[in-house]
Design an enzyme around this catalytic site. Sequence first.
Site, PDB file in Angstrom:
ATOM      1  N   CYS A 111       0.830  -1.217   0.000  1.00  0.00           N
ATOM      2  CA  CYS A 111       0.000   0.000   0.000  1.00  0.00           C
ATOM      3  C   CYS A 111       0.860   1.261   0.000  1.00  0.00           C
ATOM      4  CB  CYS A 111      -0.975  -0.029   1.181  1.00  0.00           C
ATOM      5  SG  CYS A 111      -2.343   1.157   0.994  1.00  0.00           S
ATOM      6  N   HIS A 117      -3.602  -5.207   0.953  1.00  0.00           N
ATOM      7  CA  HIS A 117      -3.040  -5.560   2.261  1.00  0.00           C
ATOM      8  C   HIS A 117      -3.188  -7.050   2.550  1.00  0.00           C
ATOM      9  CE1 HIS A 117      -2.457  -1.482   4.071  1.00  0.00           C
ATOM     10  NE2 HIS A 117      -3.367  -1.154   3.186  1.00  0.00           N
ATOM     11  N   GLU A 132      -1.588  -8.816   4.693  1.00  0.00           N
ATOM     12  CA  GLU A 132      -1.455  -9.093   6.133  1.00  0.00           C
ATOM     13  C   GLU A 132      -2.776  -8.952   6.885  1.00  0.00           C
ATOM     14  OE1 GLU A 132      -1.690  -4.837   5.959  1.00  0.00           O
ATOM     15  OE2 GLU A 132      -0.558  -6.263   4.737  1.00  0.00           O
TER      16      GLU A 132
END
Length: 308
Positions: free
Chosen positions: A121, A231, A233
């Site tokens: 990002c 993202h 994660e």
Amino acid sequence: MRFLILVLTVPAVYCVEWTRVPNDWPVIGVLIQEFGPPNISYIPSSYVKFVEAAGARVVPIHINRDGAYYQKILPQLNGVLFPGGSVGIENSGYAIAGRVIFEYALRANQRGEYFPLWGTCNGFEMLSFLAIDENVLTPCNAMNDPRPLKLTPYAKTSRLFGGLESDLLSHLTKENTTANFHEYCLTMTNFTKYGISQYYDPLSTNHDIDGLEYISSMEAKHYPFYAVQFHPEKNVFEWVNREGHSNIPHTEGAIEVAQFFARFFIDEARKSNHRMPSDIFERESIYNFQAEYTGHKSVFMQTYFFNE
């Protein structure tokens, strides 16, 4: 246009087959970001877990340090992760340290020292900026917006996506498995117009909520540098469920996608022959810091805070 000169005058790293013994003790540097209050900075714990879950250890890379700090710490790392966030990519502490790391990674790879970078990002945005020393991002509307990826023709022969198994490919391209939380986009038009296409291959695109097409993943042509606008994660480690942050995908497919990206990056880091002595790791490790529960007041379940 610093990157242009380096790329065109140095033989491509990937012309030589990597044959070293894998490093089973990789250490990843995760770059800290400014938080808001003076001298306070942070790393969301999801990035630390993302790295650890794939078999690596984490050292936070501090911002606002002198050159000697970076000259000492970087040669002992096996790669660097630029996390997402909302700071400037040109003049912030995150950006200034990011440039030092980026330029070090270029030189290291040119010397034959395998040294991968990963940008998520805000990190994706900074890697696009550092390639040409110009911010060509476009405002967009891609907050709280999970999407499948539309792979480009480059993906099939890319290091990141080449040879994907059919099940994982299906999760990536047919299901909403990538979590988007960004207000700036790199359009294909600007990617080509401003010459970023000379340094990176666009591997996938997406459309924002208003229909604007943007690049959602890319990899450097001649270096082990990778960047995703989404993202991965969050799929595994972020569970905040409130307005504006309620659409993180946690399906089985989304978890497999997140784990794929983590394993890929750490597998790249295993190719680095850098070593961090145990006494230095003990001093610099993330284990010296305590993650705080912040899910009740932020978009991160846990956060590491630092006094810079």
